[in-house]
Design a protein around this motif. Structure first.
Motif, short mmCIF file in Angstrom:
data_model
loop_
_atom_site.label_atom_id
_atom_site.label_comp_id
_atom_site.label_asym_id
_atom_site.label_seq_id
_atom_site.Cartn_x
_atom_site.Cartn_y
_atom_site.Cartn_z
N GLY A 16 0.83 -9.07 -4.03
CA GLY A 16 0.63 -9.32 -2.59
C GLY A 16 -0.32 -10.48 -2.33
N ASP A 32 7.73 -8.08 1.57
CA ASP A 32 7.00 -7.11 0.76
C ASP A 32 7.59 -5.73 1.10
OD1 ASP A 32 5.15 -5.17 -0.01
OD2 ASP A 32 3.40 -6.26 0.72
N ASP A 86 8.44 -9.55 -2.84
CA ASP A 86 7.25 -8.92 -3.41
C ASP A 86 7.55 -7.43 -3.56
OD1 ASP A 86 4.84 -7.59 -3.70
OD2 ASP A 86 3.84 -8.57 -2.02
N ARG A 130 -9.30 -1.65 -3.19
CA ARG A 130 -8.57 -2.54 -2.26
C ARG A 130 -8.76 -2.06 -0.82
NH1 ARG A 130 -2.43 -3.50 -3.27
NH2 ARG A 130 -2.51 -1.25 -3.51
N ARG A 163 -5.17 2.06 1.76
CA ARG A 163 -3.86 2.69 1.65
C ARG A 163 -3.98 4.11 1.11
NH1 ARG A 163 -0.13 -1.74 -1.33
NH2 ARG A 163 0.63 0.16 -2.33
MG MG Z 1 1.36 -5.35 -2.74
#
Ligand code: MG
Ligand code: AP5
Length: 217
Positions: A16, A32, A86, A130, A163
């Motif tokens: 990404g 994506d 992606d 992340r 996420r």
């Molecule tokens: Mg990704």
């Protein structure tokens, strides 16, 4: 002939991060599949509800669902000059679906695949740290790629989110799915002579420089 850039590699390898940059660099759409599916989840569509069940278990979303989502996206006007994929395809079945959709759409394309090579053990830390912007999708890392202001997107100022599949337990299941279903298609792309292997275990800038070499080539 239009170029299609396909990015493959394990969860958290940097697909990404690099494809977002490449999309700006080449002015091509960044497609994506994970993000498209998360948008379905956020909109609470029937596809989103089905996708969430699989994503939470680290499994692939059913091939018919992801095939439909990708086809709708590839039919859009902005994908008629080429595009960057992606996270699709992720299985041999999806690879065949991509080839079939490309034939149906009739755009004269040349596929170029990139494999981000990195050991899985280096990736759990990237995943759990992340964060991303819910507005523009920009990706951060609270250890290695921090926003200027803690918890806020540099561009939008929005509160960064994590996420739901970025926890250690789901990450491990995602690695298993990758090894079993996605990794085998590397041989297929290699046999067609279209696979470039990138060392993804280096800085974001160094990875970008390697990718760029093949793009400009
Ligand atoms: Mg990704
Ligand atoms: P998806 O969203 O595609 O997840 P993934 O493949 O697991 O990959 P990630 O997005 O987690 O990682 P990335 O490689 O993009 O890394 P990033 O650049 O963000 O898919 C999620 C789920 O949706 C799947 O599990 C599946 O259920 C479903 N799905 C999606 N596509 C599907 C398909 N085709 N078929 C069926 N189901 C599908 O970087 C990660 C972190 O590392 C960031 O914090 C970043 O800042 C940092 N980082 C990046 N590069 C570096 C570097 N060089 N050094 C240090 N840190 C770095």
């Amino acid at each position: 002939m239009k170029k299609v850039y396909i990015f493959m590699g394990p969860p958290g390898c940097g697909k990404g991060t690099q494809t977002a940059h490449l999309a700006d660099f080449l002015n091509l759409p960044h497609i994506d599949t994970g993000a498209l599916l998360r948008a379905e989840i956020a909109a609470e569509t029937p596809d989103g509800i089905e996708a969430k069940r699989k994503i939470d278990k680290g499994q692939l979303v059913p091939v018919e669902l992801v095939g439909r989502v990708i086809k709708n996206r590839l039919l859009k006007e902005d994908a008629q000059n080429g595009y960057i994929l992606d996270g699709f395809p992720r299985s041999m079945e999806q690879t065949k679906i991509l080839e079939r959709i490309q034939e149906e759409i009739g755009l004269d394309v040349q596929n170029v695949a990139f494999y981000f090579d990195i050991e899985n053990h280096a990736l759990v830390e990237r995943l759990v740290n992340r964060r991303s912007c819910p507005v523009c999708g920009k990706i951060y890392n609270i250890i290695s790629n921090k926003p200027k202001v803690e918890g806020k997107c540099d561009i939008e100022g929005a509160d960064l989110i994590q996420r739901t599949d970025d926890n250690e337990e789901t990450a491990k299941l995602r690695f298993i799915t990758y090894e079993e279903q996605t990794k085998p298609i590397l041989d297929y792309f290699r046999s067609k002579g279209i696979l470039h292997t990138i060392n993804a275990d280096q800085s974001i800038e160094a990875v970008w420089n390697e990718v760029k070499e093949f793009i400009i080539d």
